[in-house]
Design an enzyme around this catalytic site. Sequence first.
Site, PDB file in Angstrom:
ATOM      1  N   LYS A 167       0.497  -1.369   0.082  1.00  0.00           N
ATOM      2  CA  LYS A 167      -0.008  -0.203  -0.269  1.00  0.00           C
ATOM      3  C   LYS A 167       1.014   0.698   0.231  1.00  0.00           C
ATOM      4  CE  LYS A 167      -2.089  -1.263   3.809  1.00  0.00           C
ATOM      5  NZ  LYS A 167      -1.939  -2.336   4.291  1.00  0.00           N
ATOM      6  N   ARG A 203      -9.283   0.255   8.819  1.00  0.00           N
ATOM      7  CA  ARG A 203      -8.706  -0.961   9.088  1.00  0.00           C
ATOM      8  C   ARG A 203      -9.974  -1.706   9.907  1.00  0.00           C
ATOM      9  NH1 ARG A 203      -2.652   0.214   8.076  1.00  0.00           N
ATOM     10  NH2 ARG A 203      -1.535  -1.389   8.374  1.00  0.00           N
ATOM     11  N   ARG A 222      12.030  -5.562   4.501  1.00  0.00           N
ATOM     12  CA  ARG A 222      11.401  -4.639   4.550  1.00  0.00           C
ATOM     13  C   ARG A 222      11.940  -4.400   6.523  1.00  0.00           C
ATOM     14  NH1 ARG A 222       5.900  -1.981   5.902  1.00  0.00           N
ATOM     15  NH2 ARG A 222       5.853  -3.494   6.927  1.00  0.00           N
ATOM     16  N   ARG A 272      11.974  -0.713  11.179  1.00  0.00           N
ATOM     17  CA  ARG A 272      10.243  -0.290  12.115  1.00  0.00           C
ATOM     18  C   ARG A 272      10.647  -1.381  12.995  1.00  0.00           C
ATOM     19  NH1 ARG A 272       5.891   0.288   7.940  1.00  0.00           N
ATOM     20  NH2 ARG A 272       4.821  -1.638   9.478  1.00  0.00           N
ATOM     21  N   ARG A 321       0.470  -9.579  12.730  1.00  0.00           N
ATOM     22  CA  ARG A 321      -0.595  -8.134  12.649  1.00  0.00           C
ATOM     23  C   ARG A 321      -1.875  -8.882  11.390  1.00  0.00           C
ATOM     24  NH1 ARG A 321       4.396  -4.993  10.879  1.00  0.00           N
ATOM     25  NH2 ARG A 321       3.116  -3.982   9.250  1.00  0.00           N
TER      26      ARG A 321
HETATM   27  P1  B4P Z   1       4.585  -1.820   1.979  1.00  0.00           P
HETATM   28  O1  B4P Z   1       4.437  -0.989   0.568  1.00  0.00           O
HETATM   29  O2  B4P Z   1       5.236  -0.626   2.755  1.00  0.00           O
HETATM   30  O3  B4P Z   1       3.731  -2.076   2.683  1.00  0.00           O
HETATM   31  P2  B4P Z   1       2.556  -1.711   3.652  1.00  0.00           P
HETATM   32  O4  B4P Z   1       1.062  -2.604   3.138  1.00  0.00           O
HETATM   33  O5  B4P Z   1       2.334   0.172   3.146  1.00  0.00           O
HETATM   34  O6  B4P Z   1       2.765  -1.940   5.222  1.00  0.00           O
HETATM   35  P3  B4P Z   1       2.159  -1.980   6.647  1.00  0.00           P
HETATM   36  O7  B4P Z   1       0.243  -2.493   6.336  1.00  0.00           O
HETATM   37  O8  B4P Z   1       2.496  -2.535   7.724  1.00  0.00           O
HETATM   38  O9  B4P Z   1       2.252  -0.657   7.768  1.00  0.00           O
HETATM   39  P4  B4P Z   1       0.882   0.146   8.105  1.00  0.00           P
HETATM   40  O10 B4P Z   1       1.657   1.795   7.757  1.00  0.00           O
HETATM   41  O11 B4P Z   1      -0.571   1.113   6.979  1.00  0.00           O
HETATM   42  O12 B4P Z   1       5.533  -2.753   0.977  1.00  0.00           O
HETATM   43  C1  B4P Z   1       6.297  -3.988   1.897  1.00  0.00           C
HETATM   44  C2  B4P Z   1       7.130  -4.401   1.848  1.00  0.00           C
HETATM   45  O13 B4P Z   1       7.186  -5.147   0.993  1.00  0.00           O
HETATM   46  C3  B4P Z   1       8.092  -3.130   0.957  1.00  0.00           C
HETATM   47  O14 B4P Z   1       9.607  -3.690   1.775  1.00  0.00           O
HETATM   48  C4  B4P Z   1       7.871  -3.211   0.050  1.00  0.00           C
HETATM   49  O15 B4P Z   1       9.613  -2.948  -0.917  1.00  0.00           O
HETATM   50  C5  B4P Z   1       7.527  -4.181  -0.485  1.00  0.00           C
HETATM   51  N1  B4P Z   1       7.062  -4.551  -1.650  1.00  0.00           N
HETATM   52  C6  B4P Z   1       6.267  -3.819  -2.393  1.00  0.00           C
HETATM   53  N2  B4P Z   1       5.502  -4.153  -3.324  1.00  0.00           N
HETATM   54  C7  B4P Z   1       6.088  -5.332  -3.629  1.00  0.00           C
HETATM   55  C8  B4P Z   1       5.987  -5.841  -4.707  1.00  0.00           C
HETATM   56  N3  B4P Z   1       5.433  -5.959  -5.868  1.00  0.00           N
HETATM   57  N4  B4P Z   1       6.939  -6.709  -4.979  1.00  0.00           N
HETATM   58  C9  B4P Z   1       8.042  -7.602  -3.948  1.00  0.00           C
HETATM   59  N5  B4P Z   1       8.085  -6.202  -2.883  1.00  0.00           N
HETATM   60  C10 B4P Z   1       7.085  -5.535  -2.354  1.00  0.00           C
HETATM   61  O16 B4P Z   1       0.899   0.181   9.229  1.00  0.00           O
HETATM   62  C11 B4P Z   1       1.507   0.203  10.480  1.00  0.00           C
HETATM   63  C12 B4P Z   1       1.266  -0.453  11.618  1.00  0.00           C
HETATM   64  O17 B4P Z   1       0.331   0.917  12.243  1.00  0.00           O
HETATM   65  C13 B4P Z   1      -0.726  -1.108  11.696  1.00  0.00           C
HETATM   66  O18 B4P Z   1       0.389  -2.476  12.066  1.00  0.00           O
HETATM   67  C14 B4P Z   1      -0.683  -0.925  12.514  1.00  0.00           C
HETATM   68  O19 B4P Z   1      -0.326  -1.163  14.656  1.00  0.00           O
HETATM   69  C15 B4P Z   1      -0.699   0.828  13.130  1.00  0.00           C
HETATM   70  N6  B4P Z   1      -1.896   1.629  12.222  1.00  0.00           N
HETATM   71  C16 B4P Z   1      -1.474   2.302  10.980  1.00  0.00           C
HETATM   72  N7  B4P Z   1      -2.863   1.812  10.318  1.00  0.00           N
HETATM   73  C17 B4P Z   1      -3.544   2.460  11.467  1.00  0.00           C
HETATM   74  C18 B4P Z   1      -5.742   2.311  11.913  1.00  0.00           C
HETATM   75  N8  B4P Z   1      -6.072   2.838  11.021  1.00  0.00           N
HETATM   76  N9  B4P Z   1      -6.118   1.845  12.112  1.00  0.00           N
HETATM   77  C19 B4P Z   1      -5.207   1.361  13.632  1.00  0.00           C
HETATM   78  N10 B4P Z   1      -3.494   1.157  13.650  1.00  0.00           N
HETATM   79  C20 B4P Z   1      -3.225   1.622  12.369  1.00  0.00           C
END
Ligand code: B4P
Length: 195
Positions: free
Chosen positions: A14, A89, A128, A134, A146
């Site tokens: 995302k 979420r 990552r 992180r 998670r």
């Molecule tokens: P990212 O792009 O970093 O993944 P994400 O889905 O954004 O991450 P996440 O859900 O963990 O984070 P968030 O900050 O929302 O990609 C992951 C990895 O994959 C990277 O290393 C990237 O390089 C690699 N990658 C991407 N695309 C790829 C591809 N096509 N092929 C190969 N590799 C690839 O949440 C973090 C925490 O914050 C949660 O656990 C929660 O505790 C809290 N939080 C956030 N929002 C909340 C909410 N609304 N309510 C309650 N808690 C919340």
Amino acid sequence: MFNLILFGPPGSGKGTQSEKLIEKYKFKHLSTGDLLRSEIAQQTPLGMEAKSLMDKGQLVPDEVVIGMISTALDANKDVNGFLFDGFPRTTAQAEALDKLLDFNKTSIGAVLFLQVPEEELISRMVNRAKTSGRSDDADENVQRKRLEVYSRDTLPVANHYRKSDKVVEIEGVGSVDDIFTSLSTIIDKKMSQSV
Ligand code: B4P
């Protein structure tokens, strides 16, 4: 105004795709994960409370994230549209977002749901962890937690938006550019239907 939710499990890409989408479409990016990490970096009381939950793989309370989003919506009245990343979420967050958008006479145009198998998610989080610093990426037990919280609390959000036929599932495995092309194709189509 066209508003988009980028939806999917932790590590589904995302954040990665959001960066490209905001550059192309000039959306206002609202990532609750980024907002919370900024609070942590500033060592605010909210950030300290959030960190202890995030480090265990748990969600931050609904009222905290809903409050952050409400403030951000008020502060950005003149944008083309919002890209919500990592929010909502929970179903309670989705219902609150519907009300906030309704109050501002707008709505969600599409929910793009990135599909990535669990083992691939774990492997991405492990990778990552090597560069992100992180603390919630470093431990496999936390990653599993998670994913468990995602299945229990976040997956039902997709059904909330399926009721209004807004969800489009997108293959989230492949090159970052190919996934971006798939997302852009759907966004262009949905945007043309909304005018
Ligand atoms: P990212 O792009 O970093 O993944 P994400 O889905 O954004 O991450 P996440 O859900 O963990 O984070 P968030 O900050 O929302 O990609 C992951 C990895 O994959 C990277 O290393 C990237 O390089 C690699 N990658 C991407 N695309 C790829 C591809 N096509 N092929 C190969 N590799 C690839 O949440 C973090 C925490 O914050 C949660 O656990 C929660 O505790 C809290 N939080 C956030 N929002 C909340 C909410 N609304 N309510 C309650 N808690 C919340």
